[in-house]
Every structure is written in C-alpha cells, then in structure tokens.
Motif scaffolding. Structure first.
Motif, PDB file in Angstrom:
ATOM      1  N   ALA A 157       0.810  -1.215   0.000  1.00 42.47           N
ATOM      2  CA  ALA A 157       0.000   0.000   0.000  1.00 42.47           C
ATOM      3  C   ALA A 157       0.844   1.267   0.000  1.00 42.47           C
ATOM      4  CB  ALA A 157      -0.930   0.001   1.209  1.00 42.47           C
ATOM      5  N   GLY A 158       2.165   1.126   0.106  1.00 40.30           N
ATOM      6  CA  GLY A 158       3.051   2.286   0.102  1.00 40.30           C
ATOM      7  C   GLY A 158       3.118   3.036   1.410  1.00 40.30           C
ATOM      8  N   LYS A 159       2.731   2.406   2.513  1.00 38.02           N
ATOM      9  CA  LYS A 159       2.722   3.092   3.809  1.00 38.02           C
ATOM     10  C   LYS A 159       4.101   3.604   4.196  1.00 38.02           C
ATOM     11  CE  LYS A 159       1.854   2.313   8.734  1.00 38.02           C
ATOM     12  NZ  LYS A 159       1.337   1.366   9.758  1.00 38.02           N
ATOM     13  N   TYR A 160       5.137   2.854   3.857  1.00 42.95           N
ATOM     14  CA  TYR A 160       6.494   3.232   4.254  1.00 42.95           C
ATOM     15  C   TYR A 160       7.229   4.024   3.182  1.00 42.95           C
ATOM     16  CZ  TYR A 160       5.673  -0.125   7.978  1.00 42.95           C
ATOM     17  OH  TYR A 160       5.154  -0.782   9.055  1.00 42.95           O
ATOM     18  N   GLY A 161       6.562   4.300   2.067  1.00 41.05           N
ATOM     19  CA  GLY A 161       7.261   4.926   0.960  1.00 41.05           C
ATOM     20  C   GLY A 161       8.166   3.910   0.274  1.00 41.05           C
ATOM     21  N   GLU A 162       9.062   4.382  -0.521  1.00 43.83           N
ATOM     22  CA  GLU A 162       9.950   3.463  -1.255  1.00 43.83           C
ATOM     23  C   GLU A 162      10.909   2.769  -0.301  1.00 43.83           C
ATOM     24  OE1 GLU A 162      13.059   3.482  -5.034  1.00 43.83           O
ATOM     25  OE2 GLU A 162      11.851   5.261  -4.574  1.00 43.83           O
ATOM     26  N   VAL A 163      11.081   1.474  -0.502  1.00 45.07           N
ATOM     27  CA  VAL A 163      12.072   0.722   0.265  1.00 45.07           C
ATOM     28  C   VAL A 163      13.427   0.943  -0.390  1.00 45.07           C
ATOM     29  CG1 VAL A 163      12.776  -1.545   1.118  1.00 45.07           C
ATOM     30  CG2 VAL A 163      10.343  -1.001   0.905  1.00 45.07           C
ATOM     31  N   ASN A 244      10.264   6.511   4.623  1.00 50.37           N
ATOM     32  CA  ASN A 244       9.564   7.083   5.772  1.00 50.37           C
ATOM     33  C   ASN A 244      10.113   6.631   7.126  1.00 50.37           C
ATOM     34  OD1 ASN A 244       7.907   8.383   3.969  1.00 50.37           O
ATOM     35  ND2 ASN A 244       6.299   6.825   4.073  1.00 50.37           N
ATOM     36  N   GLY A 245      11.155   5.819   7.114  1.00 51.64           N
ATOM     37  CA  GLY A 245      11.720   5.370   8.372  1.00 51.64           C
ATOM     38  C   GLY A 245      12.334   3.989   8.260  1.00 51.64           C
ATOM     39  N   GLN A 260      10.547   6.513  12.930  1.00 44.96           N
ATOM     40  CA  GLN A 260       9.861   7.327  11.933  1.00 44.96           C
ATOM     41  C   GLN A 260      10.725   8.523  11.520  1.00 44.96           C
ATOM     42  OE1 GLN A 260       6.875   6.456  10.632  1.00 44.96           O
ATOM     43  NE2 GLN A 260       6.923   4.622  11.914  1.00 44.96           N
ATOM     44  N   ALA A 261      10.656   8.871  10.245  1.00 48.30           N
ATOM     45  CA  ALA A 261      11.345  10.066   9.753  1.00 48.30           C
ATOM     46  C   ALA A 261      10.549  11.309  10.133  1.00 48.30           C
ATOM     47  CB  ALA A 261      11.508   9.985   8.242  1.00 48.30           C
ATOM     48  N   HIS A 262      11.260  12.383  10.524  1.00 51.91           N
ATOM     49  CA  HIS A 262      10.599  13.629  10.902  1.00 51.91           C
ATOM     50  C   HIS A 262      11.567  14.787  10.662  1.00 51.91           C
ATOM     51  CE1 HIS A 262      12.949  14.123  14.661  1.00 51.91           C
ATOM     52  NE2 HIS A 262      12.956  12.786  14.657  1.00 51.91           N
ATOM     53  N   ALA A 272      15.349  13.628  10.164  1.00 45.26           N
ATOM     54  CA  ALA A 272      16.022  12.720  11.091  1.00 45.26           C
ATOM     55  C   ALA A 272      15.085  11.574  11.442  1.00 45.26           C
ATOM     56  CB  ALA A 272      16.446  13.479  12.352  1.00 45.26           C
ATOM     57  N   LEU A 273      15.612  10.646  12.206  1.00 46.09           N
ATOM     58  CA  LEU A 273      14.812   9.501  12.639  1.00 46.09           C
ATOM     59  C   LEU A 273      14.475   9.626  14.115  1.00 46.09           C
ATOM     60  CD1 LEU A 273      16.720   6.586  10.864  1.00 46.09           C
ATOM     61  CD2 LEU A 273      14.377   7.307  10.379  1.00 46.09           C
ATOM     62  N   SER A 274      13.264   9.229  14.467  1.00 44.51           N
ATOM     63  CA  SER A 274      12.838   9.225  15.860  1.00 44.51           C
ATOM     64  C   SER A 274      13.540   8.110  16.615  1.00 44.51           C
ATOM     65  CB  SER A 274      11.333   9.001  15.941  1.00 44.51           C
ATOM     66  OG  SER A 274      11.006   7.685  15.496  1.00 44.51           O
ATOM     67  N   ALA A 275      13.433   8.153  17.932  1.00 45.08           N
ATOM     68  CA  ALA A 275      13.893   7.023  18.739  1.00 45.08           C
ATOM     69  C   ALA A 275      13.057   5.797  18.397  1.00 45.08           C
ATOM     70  CB  ALA A 275      13.773   7.361  20.224  1.00 45.08           C
TER      71      ALA A 275
END
Length: 335
Positions: A157-163, A244-245, A260-262, A272-275
């Motif tokens: 479904a593309g939830k994570y964006g491109e791998v 996306n992470g 998660q990317a933020h 950056a990436l979250s904890a």
C-alpha cells in the motif's frame, strides 16, 4: 456442514512435534504441532510415530495420543484413516516419510521445512501431492505471523514509501534456517536473484553451512544478508530502510522496532529519525494460526498460506546461494 474432529497422525515426536510445549503453561501460545492442534480444539491426535520408545511413550501420554507406533510401516494398511499427517521427523527422514504419508492418502500433509534435503526431491513430493489431490502445507511459520502479513500489506500500500534497502542476519544453515529467511524475503518482495554469496561456515550442520549473500529484487532493490554463528546464540533479524523510516524485526519476529522520519529539531532543513518504538510481534501466534488455516482449507476450501510451491521456491533460492557462482541455468530469478 460436517462438524467432527479432524484426525491427525504426527510423525516424529521431538521438539517441534510437542517438546517445546511440554512444560510451558497451559495458557501460553503453542509453539508445536501437538500444542496447536490441542489448543485449537477441532482436531484429535489419533496416532504418532517415533522410533525412540521412551520419547514415543512420553509424547503419547503428554498429548493423549490414541495410538503410538515405532515406524510408519505399521500403518501401511490404514489408507484414508487420517485427515492430516504432520511430518516432524528429522530432515534426513523427510523424503521417506513424505512417501509413506502420501501412500496413506490423507486430505492434507503438514511438513516441517525443509521438505527434503534436495530441491529435485522436494519438487517430486510437491508434484506427487498435487497429482494425488493431497493439500500440502509447509511450516514456514512467518507466513502465518499476523505482523508479517500486515507488513506485506503495508509495503504494497506504500505506507512506508519506497524501500531503499533490506538487510538481514541469520545462522544455523542456509537451508535449515536460511530457508525461513528466503521464504520471508520472497513473501515480502517477490522474485529474487543471487548477486553474490560469500564463504561458508559450518556452524551447526557440516552438510548445511551458513553463508552470507546478496540478493536483488526484480526492481533492483538490494538485499544484504549477514551471518552469525550458531554456537554463540540464535539470530534471525530483518531490517527495512524506507523513505519514511526504518522497520526492524528482532528475535525471529517475537519483537519489532520502528523509527519514523521527521523534521530535525536540531538541524534546520534536515530530516532525522525518531527514537525506536518497540512492540511485541505476532510470531507466537503463528502455529495456532497455521492449524486454523489448515482447518479452514479442509473444511471451507480456503487457500493455504504456506504451500509446497512456496517452500520449493525458498529451497531453490537457498540452493542457488549455496552453489554460487552457479551455471547459467541456475542463475534465473527465483520466485
């Protein structure tokens, strides 16, 4: 609709047959064939086969098995007597046990992986089951893990964006444990080709070494697989780096982590990436889900989630890794 308990024959009475569940609490999720059949409640353990008399007796008593036999020859006249045959014997006995099980003409065979030690022999068993009209399920457990199934749906479904890349690590044999990883990767990413395989280490079975390797998907996604040593500890982990992470499966699927990317609060204009956020996985549900899927396949005609065909594809990929660099005919993309 027929409302009876499905009869089960279990071949081999070791850890995966029931041993892992022998001393676990009654309310714990089952890890074994016997534990899952009993917990499901729609099966009866009609018979078991085990050459070791002490193990056979202990297994039969623990799981209330109706009859116990030293070998499959004792059952040669019971054609059609069992709805399901679970093959839990050592891998080097699988080929002969599959032949004997097919001769009994059950409705379904549930076989531990790898089905046999040799891909051509596995193909023969898959073809024979198809000709005989016998359903064939193979215990690539993560096919029944709800967390893995959800990941597959989310990726589609593309939830994570491109791998961007995939990394994994395993030990204890490219066929015996690596087949689980090969099947997982095929399930998540589709057809794969072997780019490189490194030096082999016999960390458990001399005939089945552990091998690092690199694969490529049809879209060019790199899959890098490293190794551990079985004498140190068990390891089976998967990491997906996405737009996306990062998603990581740990402890074989018992635990997961996500980052998660933020927008960075430190460096303006950077991401950056979250904890890491940890969550329990669904691996513990897999065996119970497997026998539920088996019951649904037999009683409702629902498709099996792990089949002889998917297991054969995983084994062929493992054999291509083990024989790299392979002749041109073996370098085809596997799916």
């Amino acid at each position: 609709m027929e409302n009876r308990l499905l009869s089960v024959l279990i071949v081999g009475c070791g850890n995966i047959a029931g041993g892992f569940d022998e001393t676990r609490p009654a309310d714990a999720m089952p890890l074994t064939h016997a534990g899952a059949y009993v917990r499901d409640g729609r099966f009866r353990l009609a018979a078991c086969v085990e050459p070791d008399s002490e193990r056979r007796g202990r297994f039969a008593r623990r799981w209330n098995v109706e009859e116990a036999f030293a070998d499959l020859d004792r059952l040669s006249g019971q054609t059609g007597a069992f709805d399901v045959v679970s093959i839990c014997s050592p891998t080097d006995r699988h080929a002969a046990d599959l032949d004997a099980a097919i001769a009994l003409k059950p409705k379904l065979i549930f076989c531990e992986k790898p089905m046999t030690n040799v891909g051509d022999r596995t193909r023969q068993a898959v073809d024979r089951c198809r000709r005989e009209g016998i359903l064939l399920a193979v215990n690539h457990t993560r096919r029944w893990d709800p967390q893995v199934r959800r990941l597959r749906e989310d990726l589609s479904a593309g939830k994570y964006g491109e791998v961007r890349s995939v990394a994994a690590v395993y030990n204890k044999g490219v066929l015996n444990n690596g087949a689980h990883l090969a099947d997982l990767l095929l399930n998540l990413f589709g057809p794969l080709s072997v780019v490189w395989a490194g030096p082999a280490t016999a960390d458990f079975w001399p005939a089945d070494p552990t091998v690092p390797f690199v694969l490529r998907t049809e879209t060019g996604l790199p899959v890098l697989v490293g190794v551990g040593h079985a004498a140190d500890y068990s390891i089976f982990e998967l990491t997906l780096v996405t737009a996306n992470g990062i998603v990581r499966m740990e402890d074989g699927g018992l635990n997961w982590q996500a980052r998660q990317a933020h927008d960075s609060s430190t460096f303006s204009g950077y991401r950056a990436l979250s904890a890491a956020v940890s969550s329990p996985g669904g691996y513990g549900q897999a065996m119970l889900n497997a026998v539920g899927n088996i019951h649904a396949a037999l009683m409702l005609g629902e498709p099996l989630l792990s089949t002889g065909a998917t297991a054969l594809a995983a084994q062929q990929l493992c054999e291509a890794i083990r024989s790299w660099p392979a002749p041109a005919r073996n370098q085809d993309t596997l799916q």
